[in-house]
Write a protein that holds these residues in place. Structure first.
Motif, PDB file in Angstrom:
ATOM      1  N   ILE A 198       0.829  -1.195   0.000  1.00 27.43           N
ATOM      2  CA  ILE A 198       0.000   0.000   0.000  1.00 27.43           C
ATOM      3  C   ILE A 198       0.867   1.250   0.000  1.00 27.43           C
ATOM      4  CG2 ILE A 198      -1.677   1.325   1.346  1.00 27.43           C
ATOM      5  CD1 ILE A 198      -2.876  -1.319   2.268  1.00 27.43           C
TER       6      ILE A 198
ATOM      7  N   ILE B 103      -7.857   3.141  -0.021  1.00 25.83           N
ATOM      8  CA  ILE B 103      -7.296   1.845   0.370  1.00 25.83           C
ATOM      9  C   ILE B 103      -6.677   1.953   1.760  1.00 25.83           C
ATOM     10  CG2 ILE B 103      -5.504   0.144  -0.149  1.00 25.83           C
ATOM     11  CD1 ILE B 103      -5.952   0.737  -3.112  1.00 25.83           C
TER      12      ILE B 103
ATOM     13  N   TYR C  16      -7.900  -0.110   5.065  1.00 25.95           N
ATOM     14  CA  TYR C  16      -7.000  -1.083   5.694  1.00 25.95           C
ATOM     15  C   TYR C  16      -6.546  -0.632   7.085  1.00 25.95           C
ATOM     16  CZ  TYR C  16      -3.321  -4.531   6.284  1.00 25.95           C
ATOM     17  OH  TYR C  16      -2.540  -5.554   6.768  1.00 25.95           O
TER      18      TYR C  16
END
Length: 419
Positions: free
Chosen positions: A51, A99, A103
């Motif tokens: 990420i 994202i 997360y």
């Protein structure tokens, strides 16, 4: 199909084996591979590192083509082609901020998340085409192709905007959250009745559009050739089975104010989450309509320069010069490609070496750079035996020793008959 104006081999007639004349598939992304996640390190640590690596400009893309019918025939100095192929393609950016929000969560995060990073499009279509290739003179070939697009499945969400803001309150106990300047649009066709889709209505969709291809091939002499093409100058107008969802507005959230009902006075339980949902719907209304929309095809540009050399040329009319004789059995070439889809720039620059053996076997190796960042080694093989033409192309050969390190893969296969 890459160039309707290419200097073609002058057969009287050709026909592709239905479903086998051209099978193409490509998928990739600009930043991640399987090995980034599944290796000897901790999986959660791998996800966090992955990420951290991506940016909102990174994207994932796929493209698939299948020739259903492809025929061609000559008439004097002209060669006509016609056929139908099925194609699906899509591209989506990685919405990095969202994202990270999904997360890691936003607890303790005093920051803003960009909702406008949502950006994707995908389309499934059938293409009916008819083309003309004409030899203007000894050096120049020109070609054009008209296309009828047919589609029942399409999705897109582009040019969005908005911010999700998260900050700690003065007490440091609660999170104050807000959504500002939201303008989020989602267009789709065929999703609501996807369970009713069949092979027939995918092949002949309920929405139609038009497109054009143009191409040329020019011989400077019997060794140097330039080729160029522009493909898919066109659009599809979606007006059947469409849906458009648009959300706009502002929303402030400072936590739920806990209240205790007075049961003795007959108060009911307070539905905190229902009230929150009502507030969101009021401040961030979503308008759903069946408005039509226009899908512009990603236009593709190709350009190439080749040099023929080597042993005696074979007597054929492929890559002909003014005397109908190929100058050499080897070719060095440089090919460039570009396309823009959903605001993302696709490109490739590829150098190739090709050699023919016994006028029957044609082999090719290539080295290129493209949007998937790494050098790309490829190879191709074609057999031209009797009336049969068979070809296979693959790329990312440098990743075959460990395919889990590959960000992209592409292959192509075709079987055609010539008369």
């Amino acid at each position: 199909m890459l160039n309707p104006g290419v200097a073609y081999e002058k057969t009287d007639f050709h026909v592709g084996v239905p479903g086998l004349s051209n099978i193409y598939a490509s998928a990739g992304n600009t930043i991640l591979n399987v090995d980034n996640f599944f290796n000897n390190n901790d999986f959660n640590a791998n996800v966090a590192l992955a990420i951290n690596r991506i940016s909102p400009k990174d994207f994932v893309a796929f493209n698939q083509k299948l020739d259903l019918i492809n025929v061609g025939w000559s008439n004097g100095d002209r060669y006509f082609t016609a056929g139908v192929y099925q194609e699906s393609d899509g591209v989506s950016n990685f919405p990095k901020d969202l994202i990270e929000l999904a997360y890691f969560g936003n607890a303790g995060q005093n920051r803003s998340y960009d909702i406008g990073q949502i950006n994707f499009r995908a389309n499934v279509q059938s293409v009916f085409h008819f083309g003309i290739n004409e030899q203007v003179n000894e050096d120049l070939h020109l070609g054009a192709r008209v296309k009828l697009y047919s589609s029942s499945v399409n999705i897109r969400s582009v040019r969005n905007s908005g911010q999700f803001n998260s900050r700690e309150s003065g007490s440091g106990i609660l999170l104050e959250q807000s959504i500002s300047n939201l303008n989020l649009r989602f267009d789709s066709t065929g999703l609501e009745d996807a369970d009713q889709l069949s092979t027939g209505n995918i092949l002949i969709g309920s929405n139609f559009g038009l497109g054009l291809d143009f191409g040329l091939s020019y011989f400077f002499d019997d060794r140097w050739e330039f080729t160029g093409s522009i493909l898919d100058l066109g659009f599809i107008r979606f007006n059947k089975n469409t849906r458009r969802d648009v959300s706009r507005g502002f929303f402030e959230y400072e936590g739920l104010g806990i209240q205790f009902p007075n049961f003795a006075a007959g108060d009911d339980l307070i539905s905190y989450y229902q009230n929150l949902g009502d507030d969101i719907e009021q401040d961030l209304p979503t308008e759903t309509t069946a408005d039509p929309y226009t899908y512009v095809q990603p236009t593709k540009l190709n350009a190439g320069l080749s040099y023929n050399f080597g042993g005696e040329g074979s007597w054929c009319e492929c890559r002909v010069n003014s005397r109908g004789k190929r100058a050499g059995n080897q070719t060095l070439s440089l090919h460039g490609f570009s396309m823009v889809s959903a605001g993302n720039f696709f490109y490739s620059i590829t150098g190739m070496y090709e050699r023919s053996f016994w006028k029957t076997v044609y082999a090719k190796v290539s080295l290129g750079l493209d949007q998937f960042n790494k050098p790309n080694y490829g190879a191709g093989l074609a057999l031209d035996v009797w009336k049969i033409n068979l070809f296979v192309n693959v790329d990312r050969l440098n990743q075959f020793s460990n395919i889990y390190n590959a960000e992209a893969l592409t292959y192509q296969f075709g079987l055609n008959l010539k008369f």
